[in-house]
Design an enzyme around this catalytic site. Sequence first.
Site, PDB file in Angstrom:
ATOM      1  N   ASP A 304      -4.691   8.985   3.322  1.00 36.73           N
ATOM      2  CA  ASP A 304      -5.588   7.960   2.791  1.00 36.73           C
ATOM      3  C   ASP A 304      -6.670   8.679   1.981  1.00 36.73           C
ATOM      4  O   ASP A 304      -6.782   9.910   2.005  1.00 36.73           O
ATOM      5  CB  ASP A 304      -6.174   7.086   3.901  1.00 36.73           C
ATOM      6  CG  ASP A 304      -6.603   5.720   3.349  1.00 36.73           C
ATOM      7  OD1 ASP A 304      -6.731   5.593   2.109  1.00 36.73           O
ATOM      8  OD2 ASP A 304      -6.819   4.788   4.131  1.00 36.73           O
ATOM      9  N   TRP A 305      -7.460   7.900   1.278  1.00 38.19           N
ATOM     10  CA  TRP A 305      -8.433   8.456   0.328  1.00 38.19           C
ATOM     11  C   TRP A 305      -9.338   9.491   1.021  1.00 38.19           C
ATOM     12  O   TRP A 305     -10.180   9.114   1.862  1.00 38.19           O
ATOM     13  CB  TRP A 305      -9.273   7.320  -0.261  1.00 38.19           C
ATOM     14  CG  TRP A 305     -10.271   7.744  -1.281  1.00 38.19           C
ATOM     15  CD1 TRP A 305     -11.395   8.494  -1.055  1.00 38.19           C
ATOM     16  CD2 TRP A 305     -10.257   7.469  -2.674  1.00 38.19           C
ATOM     17  NE1 TRP A 305     -12.082   8.686  -2.234  1.00 38.19           N
ATOM     18  CE2 TRP A 305     -11.405   8.062  -3.242  1.00 38.19           C
ATOM     19  CE3 TRP A 305      -9.389   6.756  -3.518  1.00 38.19           C
ATOM     20  CZ2 TRP A 305     -11.711   7.980  -4.595  1.00 38.19           C
ATOM     21  CZ3 TRP A 305      -9.702   6.665  -4.861  1.00 38.19           C
ATOM     22  CH2 TRP A 305     -10.848   7.276  -5.392  1.00 38.19           C
TER      23      TRP A 305
END
Length: 760
Positions: A304-305
Site C-alpha cells: 500500500d502507499w
Amino acid sequence: MRVLRYHPLLLGLLLAAGPAALAQKTKVKVKKTAASAAPAPAPAADLEPRITALLGQMTLEEKIGQLNQYSGREVTGPASNRKTDLLNSIRAGQVGSMLNVKGVADTRLIQAEALKSRLKIPLLFSLDVIHGYQTVFPIPLAEAASWDLAAIRESAHVAAREAAASGIHWTFAPMVDVGRDPRWGRVMEGAGEDTYLGSLIAKARVLGFQGEKLGGTDAIMACAKHFAAYGAAIAGREYNAVDVSEQQLWQTYLPPFKAAADAGVATFMNSFNTLNGVPATGNRYLQRDILKGQWQYPGFVVSDWGSIGEMVPWGYATDKADAARKALAAGSDMDMESDSYHTTLAQSIQAGKADMALLDDAVRRILRKKFELGLFDDPYRFSDEKREKQVLSDPQHRVAARDVARKSMVLLRNDNATLPLAAPRRIALVGPLAKAKRDLAGSWVVLADTAQITSVYEGLSKRAGKTAQVRYAKGCEVQGDSRAGFAAAVEAAQASDVVVLCVGETWDMSGESKSRTDIGLPGVQNELFQTLKATGKPVVVVLMAGRPLVFNQIADQADAIVYAWWPGAEGGNALADVLFGDYNPSGKLPSTFPRSVGQIPISYQLYNTGRPVTKPGDIRYKSAYIDSPNTPRYAFGHGLSYTSFKYDGLRLSQPTLTAGQAVQVQCTVTNTGKVAGEEVVQLYLRDLVASVARPLKELKDFQKISLKPGETKTLTFTIDKDKLAFYNAKLEWVAEPGDFQLMIGSASDDIRLESKLTLQ
Ligand code: BGC
C-alpha cells in the site's frame, strides 16, 4: 488528496438516459469493445521463455526498477525537481509502474519515456478506479446492497471499459475487506460485513474488471486489497493495529481474498495494519505461506502507499533498508511510493543480506502481467484516442449506473404506504443534500466533474414534470449549527402534501482517513427533521452517506426512509425512480445498522453466549447492556418493498445429509401485493453443537427473484457438506456431524421458514 484533475477533453460528452430505458427488470449489458488494431497477447504458455530471456538481460538495477512504483501527478504537472527526477528514473529503467496518471495523452507521453530505456520495458499505469472511471457508479458498499451480482459485475465492467480506453492497465480494486465497524470510513469501499456475500461480490468485481482473461482492450487488472484484515482496525481508527484470532482470520477475513484469487485476480495489495503484531506488508505468513504458498497465487503483490517505509514508525524495521529486506522476504513484490526498494535493495543484495532469487521471482511476476496485457506487443494498446472518445461517451454507461443505483437503495421504513409518492402531489424537497452533486459521487472518484452528476432536485423535478410541484428549501448545511434556513423549510413543508428530506454525510466524511467516533447525523440535520415532523406533514427521509449512520429519532418517527448511500452520477434519477414507484426498491442492507456506537463492532453473526437474553427486558446477569437492547437498529439483510412476499412450503429432499450427498431445500415465495417486485430470499444456517461455538446465523445462500403480483416461484437451494463446514481449533475446514438449524427469510431478523438438518 486523491481527487484527480479532470481531463478537459472529456467534459460534457455524456447523455442522461430517460426512464423509459429502464423497465423494472432491466438487465443492462454494455457491449464489448471491438478488439483494438493491436495483436492479441500471446497465449500464457508461450510467455515463460520470453520472461526468462528478458530477465536474463536485466541488470540488478533494472530488476529493482520493475519493483518500483511512483505516483505520476508531478510528471504531467508543471516543471519541478521531482518531475525531472521521475523522468530520468523512467528513462533509466528504474520504474516499473506509475499510479495516478490517466488519459490517452498523458499515458502515451510517459510510456514514450519508458521506451527510451535500455530494455524498453513498458510501464504499468494504475489508478484507484473504485466505483467508475468517467461514469460515477454508486459506492461499492451501496452496490453490495443490491445483492445483484450481475449488476455489480456490470458496474466493474463499465469502469474497466472506460479506464482501459483511457490508458489505464490496472485498478486498485476491489477492496474485499470485511468491515464490521462503521466508525471506519473505508467501509464505503467494501461489500459490507458478511464473508459469504463479500466473497461472491469479490468474484463478481474481479470478473467485471478483468473479463474472463486479461488481454482484452476492455479489461484491466484488478487488485484484491488490503491483505489482510484491515477492516478489523482496532476501534475503527484508520491505519490502526489489528488483533484477530487465527480462527477469525480464516473464517471471516480471508475467504473474500481467496474468492478473488480463485477468480483470477491479477494482483493483491497488502495493507497498512499490523496483523497480530506483524505489519501486513512485512508479513511472511500472509504473503508467502498463505497467498503464494498454500493458494499458489501466480500474480504479484503491491504494497500500500508507502507501507514498506511505514514499517519503520511501526517499530518493526530499523530503517528503509531493513524494511525493504523484510518486505521482499515476506513476499511484497512492488513498492508503492516508499522508495525503499529503489534506494536500498541493490546494496542489500550485493552485501548478501537480501536474496536474489526472491528479487527474480518478484520481477517475473510483474513482467508476466505486462506480457499478459499485451504491452510488449504494443505498449500503447490501451492508449487509443479514438477509442477513448467513443467509449467515454457511451450513453449505455449511464443506463448501467442508474440501474445499479436504484437497485442499491434500501427502503428501511414505509408507514401507511407513504411511498411511492402518488401523483399529482405538492412535494417539499428539503435538506442540504437535495441539490448536492459532488456529494452524490462520494469518495474515491476519478473525474469529479459535478456537471455529470444528477442531483435529487434535478431527478425529482424531471420525473415530477407537470404532475407534481417541487418546492425546494435547503434548511441547513450538513455540518455547522445554523438554523437560519429552518423557517423557509417549514414554509415549504406547510405548502406541500409531503416532505422529502435529504440528509446525511458530505462526500468527504467517509472513505480513507475518515474514521468517526460519532456516526450520528452531523450538524443540525436531525433537528431539521424534528422541525419538519412537527408540521404534521408526512416526512420521507432520504439518507445519503458512505457508511451506516445512527439516526434513532428518524428511525422512530419518519413516515418513510430510503437509504440511498452515495448513489453516483445517476443518483437523482435513480432516487426519483424509487420515490415515484417506477422502480420497486429491492435493496437489502449488507451491514448491520447499530443503535449506537457503543454496540460496535457489530454484525448479525452473534453468539448465543452462556447467558442469552430470552425475554426482552430480562437482562439481569445476562449477556446484555443495561442501557440498550442487543438488537441493532436495522439488521443485516433488512430492506422493504412496495409489495409483500409470502414464504411457504419448505421441503428438504431428505432430513439427513450423508457422506458425499447434498440436500435440496425447496420453498415457495409468492408476491401477495399489488405491484411487481424483487425479493432477496436469504438462507441461513446454525451449527447447534460443534467443537467451537458457532454463531446464531450464517448466510449460506441467497437468490434474488422477481415476481409479478400474485405470482409464485419455487426456489431450490443445495446444501452440501461445504456449506456446513467451518474452521475448527486446529484451523481445519471441517463439517462436524450433528444437528443444524436451517432458516430462510427476508432478512437476518425476519426468518419465515425453519427446519432441522442433520449431518451424519
Ligand atoms: C490506499 C489504497 C490505495 C492507494 C493508492 C492508499 O492510501 O490505502 O487503497 O489504492 O492509496 O491510491
